[in-house]
Design a protein around this motif. Structure first.
Motif, PDB file in Angstrom:
ATOM      1  N   ARG A 157       0.835  -1.200   0.000  1.00  0.00           N
ATOM      2  CA  ARG A 157       0.000   0.000   0.000  1.00  0.00           C
ATOM      3  C   ARG A 157       0.875   1.258   0.000  1.00  0.00           C
ATOM      4  O   ARG A 157       2.036   1.207   0.415  1.00  0.00           O
ATOM      5  N   PRO A 158       0.301   2.390  -0.434  1.00  0.00           N
ATOM      6  CA  PRO A 158       1.093   3.635  -0.425  1.00  0.00           C
ATOM      7  C   PRO A 158       1.611   4.009   0.961  1.00  0.00           C
ATOM      8  O   PRO A 158       2.719   4.548   1.085  1.00  0.00           O
ATOM      9  N   ASP A 159       0.806   3.733   2.013  1.00  0.00           N
ATOM     10  CA  ASP A 159       1.251   4.083   3.365  1.00  0.00           C
ATOM     11  C   ASP A 159       2.120   2.998   3.994  1.00  0.00           C
ATOM     12  O   ASP A 159       2.575   3.143   5.135  1.00  0.00           O
ATOM     13  N   GLY A 160       2.357   1.899   3.265  1.00  0.00           N
ATOM     14  CA  GLY A 160       3.229   0.842   3.769  1.00  0.00           C
ATOM     15  C   GLY A 160       2.633  -0.022   4.853  1.00  0.00           C
ATOM     16  O   GLY A 160       3.365  -0.770   5.513  1.00  0.00           O
ATOM     17  N   SER A 161       1.314   0.027   5.077  1.00  0.00           N
ATOM     18  CA  SER A 161       0.700  -0.714   6.184  1.00  0.00           C
ATOM     19  C   SER A 161       0.677  -2.223   5.947  1.00  0.00           C
ATOM     20  O   SER A 161       0.796  -2.999   6.895  1.00  0.00           O
ATOM     21  N   ASP A 162       0.509  -2.673   4.720  1.00  0.00           N
ATOM     22  CA  ASP A 162       0.550  -4.103   4.409  1.00  0.00           C
ATOM     23  C   ASP A 162       0.778  -4.270   2.905  1.00  0.00           C
ATOM     24  O   ASP A 162       1.012  -3.292   2.190  1.00  0.00           O
ATOM     25  N   ARG A 163       0.705  -5.500   2.440  1.00  0.00           N
ATOM     26  CA  ARG A 163       0.937  -5.791   1.029  1.00  0.00           C
ATOM     27  C   ARG A 163      -0.329  -6.374   0.382  1.00  0.00           C
ATOM     28  O   ARG A 163      -0.286  -7.394  -0.309  1.00  0.00           O
ATOM     29  N   LEU A 164      -1.459  -5.724   0.632  1.00  0.00           N
ATOM     30  CA  LEU A 164      -2.743  -6.148   0.067  1.00  0.00           C
ATOM     31  C   LEU A 164      -3.400  -4.975  -0.668  1.00  0.00           C
ATOM     32  O   LEU A 164      -4.596  -4.720  -0.514  1.00  0.00           O
ATOM     33  N   SER A 165      -2.637  -4.294  -1.482  1.00  0.00           N
ATOM     34  CA  SER A 165      -3.114  -3.058  -2.088  1.00  0.00           C
ATOM     35  C   SER A 165      -3.930  -3.276  -3.355  1.00  0.00           C
ATOM     36  O   SER A 165      -4.924  -2.592  -3.576  1.00  0.00           O
ATOM     37  N   PHE A 166      -3.522  -4.217  -4.209  1.00  0.00           N
ATOM     38  CA  PHE A 166      -4.147  -4.372  -5.538  1.00  0.00           C
ATOM     39  C   PHE A 166      -5.022  -5.621  -5.584  1.00  0.00           C
ATOM     40  O   PHE A 166      -4.542  -6.727  -5.324  1.00  0.00           O
TER      41      PHE A 166
END
Length: 270
Positions: A157-166
């Motif tokens: 994610r853009p804010d770096g919170s996790d890797r479930l963005s797309f």
């Protein structure tokens, strides 16, 4: 005896003299019935060819969401004239420290609109039971597809919170609900769909403003939501019957003599 033989001979001569083989009509045998496709064409009559692929329901239902998903994937991989980084820079410039949770609630507003319009007495395309079945089917398709892609792509994610963005699950949910509202009430008024799609677009915008998703995430999320709704309708054949179920239920405001107000629930048997 002799006269009878002469009479019979004369009759035979007259019969043979009146028969002319040259003018005899030959009846042709009946034409053979086309049985090559007898199950598709029982009468044996030629029928036009199948509908062109680009005019089929499946193509028309998938072309727009496929374009959105394809553009999102292309942009996520670094393509496009307006990149994810460009979009994030512009959003952060306009909303540097803005944070809100309104997107967590807006995504169900189209469903609230669907219920409110139905209770107000506006007939939807399908009855209550079949509409509910379509919603459940669309939700299953949307959740299964988006989370599968999330765990496969593992994009941060853009804010770096996790890797479930797309793709964006919030956006997919909102556009799924908006597509169902549009389909159910488009024969009554196009503004029902316009309102629901405006809410879905707001959800996509807030996901970017909250720095939870890239531009490509929300574009692809919209595609997944619309595609899920279209596949739910294409695969639905009113398995609960053709009789309207629940369309006689309505709700209206009520005012009583003591000054109190409330709601009345009505049911008309059909």
């Amino acid at each position: 005896m002799r006269s009878s033989l002469l009479t019979g001979f004369a009759a035979l001569v007259l019969f043979l003299g009146g028969f002319n083989p040259a003018v005899a009509q030959i009846v042709p045998p009946p034409a053979a019935t086309d049985t090559l496709n007898k199950y598709e064409n029982p009468d044996g009559v030629s029928v036009p060819g199948r509908t062109k692929w680009y005019k089929s329901k499946l193509f028309r239902a998938t072309i727009i969401p496929a374009a959105l998903i394809g553009y999102g994937a292309w942009t996520a991989s670094g393509g496009g004239f307006y990149t994810d980084q460009d979009a994030r820079y512009d959003v952060r410039k306009q909303f540097p420290n803005y944070r809100t949770r309104v997107d967590d609630f807006l995504l169900v507003v189209p469903y609230l609109e669907l219920g409110a319009v139905a209770l107000a007495g506006v007939e939807s395309r399908n009855d209550r039971i079949n509409t509910l079945l379509i919603i459940l089917k669309g939700e299953a398709i949307m959740l299964g597809s988006t989370f599968l892609v999330k765990y496969v792509t593992r994009r941060e994610r853009p804010d770096g919170s996790d890797r479930l963005s797309f793709p964006s699950g919030h956006t997919a949910q909102a556009f799924l609900a908006a597509s169902i509202v549009h389909t159910e009430f488009r024969d009554k008024s196009r503004w029902y769909g316009v309102g629901s799609y405006a809410v879905a677009g707001s959800v996509a915008a807030f996901r970017m403003i909250n720095d939870k998703h890239w531009q490509s995430d929300v574009v692809a999320g919209a595609g997944f939501g619309i595609l899920s709704a279209h596949l739910a309708y294409l695969s639905h054949r009113n398995r609960w019957g053709r009789k309207p179920i629940g369309r006689g239920i309505g709700m209206a405001p009520a005012y009583f003599s003591n000054g109190a107000s409330g709601l009345t629930l009505t049911w008309r048997a059909k």
